[in-house]
Design a protein around this motif. Sequence first.
Motif, PDB file in Angstrom:
ATOM      1  N   ALA A  94       0.843  -1.210   0.000  1.00 47.61           N
ATOM      2  CA  ALA A  94       0.000   0.000   0.000  1.00 47.61           C
ATOM      3  C   ALA A  94       0.872   1.250   0.000  1.00 47.61           C
ATOM      4  O   ALA A  94       0.588   2.213  -0.721  1.00 47.61           O
ATOM      5  CB  ALA A  94      -0.929  -0.009   1.207  1.00 47.61           C
ATOM      6  N   ALA A  95       1.939   1.246   0.790  1.00 44.33           N
ATOM      7  CA  ALA A  95       2.835   2.407   0.851  1.00 44.33           C
ATOM      8  C   ALA A  95       3.482   2.661  -0.499  1.00 44.33           C
ATOM      9  O   ALA A  95       3.602   3.818  -0.932  1.00 44.33           O
ATOM     10  CB  ALA A  95       3.889   2.190   1.932  1.00 44.33           C
ATOM     11  N   ALA A  96       3.892   1.603  -1.174  1.00 43.06           N
ATOM     12  CA  ALA A  96       4.509   1.766  -2.500  1.00 43.06           C
ATOM     13  C   ALA A  96       3.482   2.281  -3.512  1.00 43.06           C
ATOM     14  O   ALA A  96       3.774   3.186  -4.298  1.00 43.06           O
ATOM     15  CB  ALA A  96       5.123   0.447  -2.967  1.00 43.06           C
ATOM     16  N   GLN A 105      -5.461   1.627  -5.511  1.00 40.66           N
ATOM     17  CA  GLN A 105      -4.768   0.385  -5.158  1.00 40.66           C
ATOM     18  C   GLN A 105      -4.223   0.468  -3.729  1.00 40.66           C
ATOM     19  O   GLN A 105      -4.281  -0.493  -2.974  1.00 40.66           O
ATOM     20  CB  GLN A 105      -3.645   0.116  -6.165  1.00 40.66           C
ATOM     21  N   ALA A 106      -3.710   1.642  -3.367  1.00 43.47           N
ATOM     22  CA  ALA A 106      -3.187   1.845  -2.012  1.00 43.47           C
ATOM     23  C   ALA A 106      -4.310   1.674  -0.983  1.00 43.47           C
ATOM     24  O   ALA A 106      -4.120   1.023   0.055  1.00 43.47           O
ATOM     25  CB  ALA A 106      -2.546   3.220  -1.887  1.00 43.47           C
ATOM     26  N   LYS A 107      -5.479   2.240  -1.271  1.00 46.95           N
ATOM     27  CA  LYS A 107      -6.628   2.091  -0.367  1.00 46.95           C
ATOM     28  C   LYS A 107      -7.017   0.625  -0.217  1.00 46.95           C
ATOM     29  O   LYS A 107      -7.275   0.144   0.893  1.00 46.95           O
ATOM     30  CB  LYS A 107      -7.837   2.866  -0.898  1.00 46.95           C
ATOM     31  N   GLU A 108      -7.052  -0.087  -1.329  1.00 45.89           N
ATOM     32  CA  GLU A 108      -7.437  -1.496  -1.308  1.00 45.89           C
ATOM     33  C   GLU A 108      -6.468  -2.312  -0.451  1.00 45.89           C
ATOM     34  O   GLU A 108      -6.888  -3.122   0.388  1.00 45.89           O
ATOM     35  CB  GLU A 108      -7.475  -2.054  -2.735  1.00 45.89           C
ATOM     36  N   PHE A 109      -5.174  -2.089  -0.632  1.00 48.32           N
ATOM     37  CA  PHE A 109      -4.181  -2.844   0.126  1.00 48.32           C
ATOM     38  C   PHE A 109      -4.199  -2.461   1.606  1.00 48.32           C
ATOM     39  O   PHE A 109      -3.999  -3.322   2.463  1.00 48.32           O
ATOM     40  CB  PHE A 109      -2.792  -2.690  -0.494  1.00 48.32           C
ATOM     41  N   CYS A 110      -4.454  -1.194   1.908  1.00 50.66           N
ATOM     42  CA  CYS A 110      -4.586  -0.775   3.314  1.00 50.66           C
ATOM     43  C   CYS A 110      -5.791  -1.446   3.952  1.00 50.66           C
ATOM     44  O   CYS A 110      -5.719  -1.929   5.088  1.00 50.66           O
ATOM     45  CB  CYS A 110      -4.741   0.738   3.417  1.00 50.66           C
ATOM     46  N   SER A 111      -6.892  -1.466   3.229  1.00 50.70           N
ATOM     47  CA  SER A 111      -8.099  -2.093   3.730  1.00 50.70           C
ATOM     48  C   SER A 111      -7.848  -3.566   4.040  1.00 50.70           C
ATOM     49  O   SER A 111      -8.275  -4.082   5.077  1.00 50.70           O
ATOM     50  CB  SER A 111      -9.222  -1.948   2.697  1.00 50.70           C
ATOM     51  N   TYR A 129      -4.360   4.563   5.666  1.00 49.79           N
ATOM     52  CA  TYR A 129      -5.728   4.405   5.175  1.00 49.79           C
ATOM     53  C   TYR A 129      -6.549   5.674   5.449  1.00 49.79           C
ATOM     54  O   TYR A 129      -7.236   6.171   4.559  1.00 49.79           O
ATOM     55  CB  TYR A 129      -6.387   3.191   5.825  1.00 49.79           C
ATOM     56  N   ASN A 130      -6.453   6.195   6.672  1.00 47.14           N
ATOM     57  CA  ASN A 130      -7.202   7.403   7.013  1.00 47.14           C
ATOM     58  C   ASN A 130      -6.773   8.596   6.153  1.00 47.14           C
ATOM     59  O   ASN A 130      -7.619   9.383   5.705  1.00 47.14           O
ATOM     60  CB  ASN A 130      -7.027   7.737   8.501  1.00 47.14           C
ATOM     61  N   ARG A 131      -5.480   8.710   5.883  1.00 46.61           N
ATOM     62  CA  ARG A 131      -4.984   9.795   5.026  1.00 46.61           C
ATOM     63  C   ARG A 131      -5.488   9.624   3.600  1.00 46.61           C
ATOM     64  O   ARG A 131      -5.924  10.580   2.955  1.00 46.61           O
ATOM     65  CB  ARG A 131      -3.447   9.843   5.062  1.00 46.61           C
ATOM     66  N   LEU A 132      -5.454   8.387   3.110  1.00 45.17           N
ATOM     67  CA  LEU A 132      -5.903   8.123   1.734  1.00 45.17           C
ATOM     68  C   LEU A 132      -7.394   8.371   1.569  1.00 45.17           C
ATOM     69  O   LEU A 132      -7.830   8.833   0.510  1.00 45.17           O
ATOM     70  CB  LEU A 132      -5.582   6.678   1.340  1.00 45.17           C
TER      71      LEU A 132
END
Length: 135
Positions: A94-96, A105-111, A129-132
């Motif tokens: 998610a960070a990458a 994609q970052a949101k999905e991986f954080c979730s 996740y909260n920032r995204l």
Amino acid sequence: GTPILEGINSINNEDCSHLVDDLVYVANKCKEEKNFEITHRLLKWGYAIQPKKEKVLKEYGGLYYDEKKYEGALIYWKKLLDMRTCCGHYYLCAAAYDMLGNIEQAKEFCSLALKYPDDGYYGKAESLYNRLMKK
């Protein structure tokens, strides 16, 4: 391939876990000293010996991430996910993705990361996740 790597590949991988741990340790020391060329070589050797060792994959991805080569980081961190799903592995990906600007994609991986028990990354995943979600 190179003769050194061919020789390394012929070594019994299970017997060399300690060698790989040592390579990763020295690679981290070189990385701290900003000697990225040697760091790459050491991690490449570790990867050649034990391509499925989590420590090697995590550190190799981290090196690419630190160099702002986020696609390279994802290559190794996704291999971590292929081996074992957990909060930390999803968070790293998610960070990458976040740094690549792939917010969805970052949101999905954080979730996905937040569905797993805390392994030291839960707080980071939650914060990202909260920032995204504000974007």
